[in-house]
Design a protein around this motif. Sequence first.
Motif, PDB file in Angstrom:
ATOM      1  N   ARG A 114     -26.208 142.811 138.842  1.00  0.00           N
ATOM      2  CA  ARG A 114     -25.253 141.913 138.186  1.00  0.00           C
ATOM      3  C   ARG A 114     -23.876 142.006 138.842  1.00  0.00           C
ATOM      4  NH1 ARG A 114     -24.430 142.886 131.944  1.00  0.00           N
ATOM      5  NH2 ARG A 114     -22.951 144.370 132.757  1.00  0.00           N
ATOM      6  N   SER A 115     -23.437 143.212 139.176  1.00  0.00           N
ATOM      7  CA  SER A 115     -22.134 143.389 139.819  1.00  0.00           C
ATOM      8  C   SER A 115     -22.114 142.768 141.210  1.00  0.00           C
ATOM      9  CB  SER A 115     -21.788 144.879 139.913  1.00  0.00           C
ATOM     10  OG  SER A 115     -21.532 145.391 138.635  1.00  0.00           O
ATOM     11  N   LEU A 116     -23.162 142.993 141.992  1.00  0.00           N
ATOM     12  CA  LEU A 116     -23.197 142.419 143.335  1.00  0.00           C
ATOM     13  C   LEU A 116     -23.242 140.900 143.277  1.00  0.00           C
ATOM     14  CD1 LEU A 116     -25.550 144.886 145.235  1.00  0.00           C
ATOM     15  CD2 LEU A 116     -23.051 144.903 145.081  1.00  0.00           C
ATOM     16  N   GLU A 117     -23.954 140.350 142.311  1.00  0.00           N
ATOM     17  CA  GLU A 117     -23.984 138.890 142.143  1.00  0.00           C
ATOM     18  C   GLU A 117     -22.581 138.362 141.880  1.00  0.00           C
ATOM     19  OE1 GLU A 117     -25.868 135.496 139.176  1.00  0.00           O
ATOM     20  OE2 GLU A 117     -26.397 137.581 138.880  1.00  0.00           O
ATOM     21  N   PHE A 118     -21.827 139.038 141.009  1.00  0.00           N
ATOM     22  CA  PHE A 118     -20.454 138.635 140.720  1.00  0.00           C
ATOM     23  C   PHE A 118     -19.609 138.642 141.992  1.00  0.00           C
ATOM     24  CE2 PHE A 118     -16.054 139.872 139.884  1.00  0.00           C
ATOM     25  CZ  PHE A 118     -15.643 138.858 139.043  1.00  0.00           C
ATOM     26  N   ASP A 137      -8.240 127.838 141.190  1.00  0.00           N
ATOM     27  CA  ASP A 137      -8.787 127.118 140.032  1.00  0.00           C
ATOM     28  C   ASP A 137     -10.296 126.963 140.132  1.00  0.00           C
ATOM     29  OD1 ASP A 137      -6.112 126.909 139.386  1.00  0.00           O
ATOM     30  OD2 ASP A 137      -6.022 124.731 139.535  1.00  0.00           O
ATOM     31  N   ARG A 138     -10.784 126.582 141.320  1.00  0.00           N
ATOM     32  CA  ARG A 138     -12.211 126.337 141.512  1.00  0.00           C
ATOM     33  C   ARG A 138     -13.022 127.621 141.342  1.00  0.00           C
ATOM     34  NH1 ARG A 138     -15.194 127.003 145.795  1.00  0.00           N
ATOM     35  NH2 ARG A 138     -13.451 127.099 147.247  1.00  0.00           N
ATOM     36  N   ARG A 139     -12.589 128.692 142.003  1.00  0.00           N
ATOM     37  CA  ARG A 139     -13.336 129.957 141.908  1.00  0.00           C
ATOM     38  C   ARG A 139     -13.318 130.498 140.484  1.00  0.00           C
ATOM     39  NH1 ARG A 139     -16.057 132.077 146.375  1.00  0.00           N
ATOM     40  NH2 ARG A 139     -15.123 131.271 148.270  1.00  0.00           N
ATOM     41  N   TYR A 140     -12.169 130.410 139.826  1.00  0.00           N
ATOM     42  CA  TYR A 140     -12.087 130.878 138.442  1.00  0.00           C
ATOM     43  C   TYR A 140     -13.077 130.102 137.582  1.00  0.00           C
ATOM     44  CZ  TYR A 140     -10.246 132.176 133.882  1.00  0.00           C
ATOM     45  OH  TYR A 140     -10.136 132.647 132.595  1.00  0.00           O
ATOM     46  N   ALA A 141     -13.086 128.773 137.702  1.00  0.00           N
ATOM     47  CA  ALA A 141     -13.991 127.938 136.903  1.00  0.00           C
ATOM     48  C   ALA A 141     -15.453 128.279 137.191  1.00  0.00           C
ATOM     49  CB  ALA A 141     -13.725 126.458 137.174  1.00  0.00           C
ATOM     50  N   GLU A 142     -15.789 128.473 138.464  1.00  0.00           N
ATOM     51  CA  GLU A 142     -17.167 128.823 138.829  1.00  0.00           C
ATOM     52  C   GLU A 142     -17.575 130.164 138.235  1.00  0.00           C
ATOM     53  OE1 GLU A 142     -17.095 128.802 143.088  1.00  0.00           O
ATOM     54  OE2 GLU A 142     -17.158 126.599 143.226  1.00  0.00           O
ATOM     55  N   ALA A 177     -17.917 129.894 134.444  1.00  0.00           N
ATOM     56  CA  ALA A 177     -19.129 129.146 134.111  1.00  0.00           C
ATOM     57  C   ALA A 177     -20.372 130.021 134.237  1.00  0.00           C
ATOM     58  CB  ALA A 177     -19.263 127.917 135.011  1.00  0.00           C
ATOM     59  N   ALA A 178     -20.337 131.011 135.115  1.00  0.00           N
ATOM     60  CA  ALA A 178     -21.464 131.924 135.286  1.00  0.00           C
ATOM     61  C   ALA A 178     -21.359 133.116 134.336  1.00  0.00           C
ATOM     62  CB  ALA A 178     -21.526 132.399 136.729  1.00  0.00           C
ATOM     63  N   GLY A 179     -20.490 133.042 133.353  1.00  0.00           N
ATOM     64  CA  GLY A 179     -20.226 134.142 132.434  1.00  0.00           C
ATOM     65  C   GLY A 179     -21.426 134.676 131.695  1.00  0.00           C
ATOM     66  N   HIS A 180     -22.480 133.885 131.584  1.00  0.00           N
ATOM     67  CA  HIS A 180     -23.681 134.378 130.903  1.00  0.00           C
ATOM     68  C   HIS A 180     -24.294 135.551 131.647  1.00  0.00           C
ATOM     69  CE1 HIS A 180     -25.290 131.604 133.933  1.00  0.00           C
ATOM     70  NE2 HIS A 180     -26.399 132.309 133.863  1.00  0.00           N
ATOM     71  N   ARG A 198     -16.455 137.589 132.725  1.00  0.00           N
ATOM     72  CA  ARG A 198     -15.737 136.655 131.857  1.00  0.00           C
ATOM     73  C   ARG A 198     -14.299 136.487 132.330  1.00  0.00           C
ATOM     74  NH1 ARG A 198     -16.056 141.600 130.121  1.00  0.00           N
ATOM     75  NH2 ARG A 198     -14.392 142.607 129.005  1.00  0.00           N
ATOM     76  N   GLY A 199     -13.763 135.339 131.957  1.00  0.00           N
ATOM     77  CA  GLY A 199     -12.366 135.080 132.256  1.00  0.00           C
ATOM     78  C   GLY A 199     -11.469 135.876 131.333  1.00  0.00           C
TER      79      GLY A 199
END
Length: 136
Positions: free
Chosen positions: A17-21, A86-91, A94-97, A101-102
Amino acid sequence: MTPRFDLIGLVVTDLARSLEFYRQVGLDIPAGAEHEPHVEVDLPGGLRLAWDTVATVRSYDPDWVPASGGPRVSLAFRCADPDEVDRRYAELVAAGHRGHRGHRPPWDAVWGQRYAVLHDPDGNAVDLFAPLPATD
């Protein structure tokens, strides 16, 4: 020889999960690395970033316990421009599941940068920033 700063190490509860992030943030982490107990990548500028599982750390430090409270360190990633922040934050939000998290949505900081703060799956602060265009 004077010691030279060389590596930032993160202890993680779920390596995959960490590497995916961090791949989503933009780091080039080899495929299959999530199956290793320790992973390192070279960063631009000569530093390295490493991830260790809790089991790996406890293999040499059986009394290790995670810190409590909020993060005390943040990893800051420079983006190409304010739109990329903005784009990276939104992406990433959006993958927060997948566990990240933001924390602070993008804003124009008084110090002249577009800035945003997220938390990685283990609660470490991850900042995204880019210089704001000069205004006259």
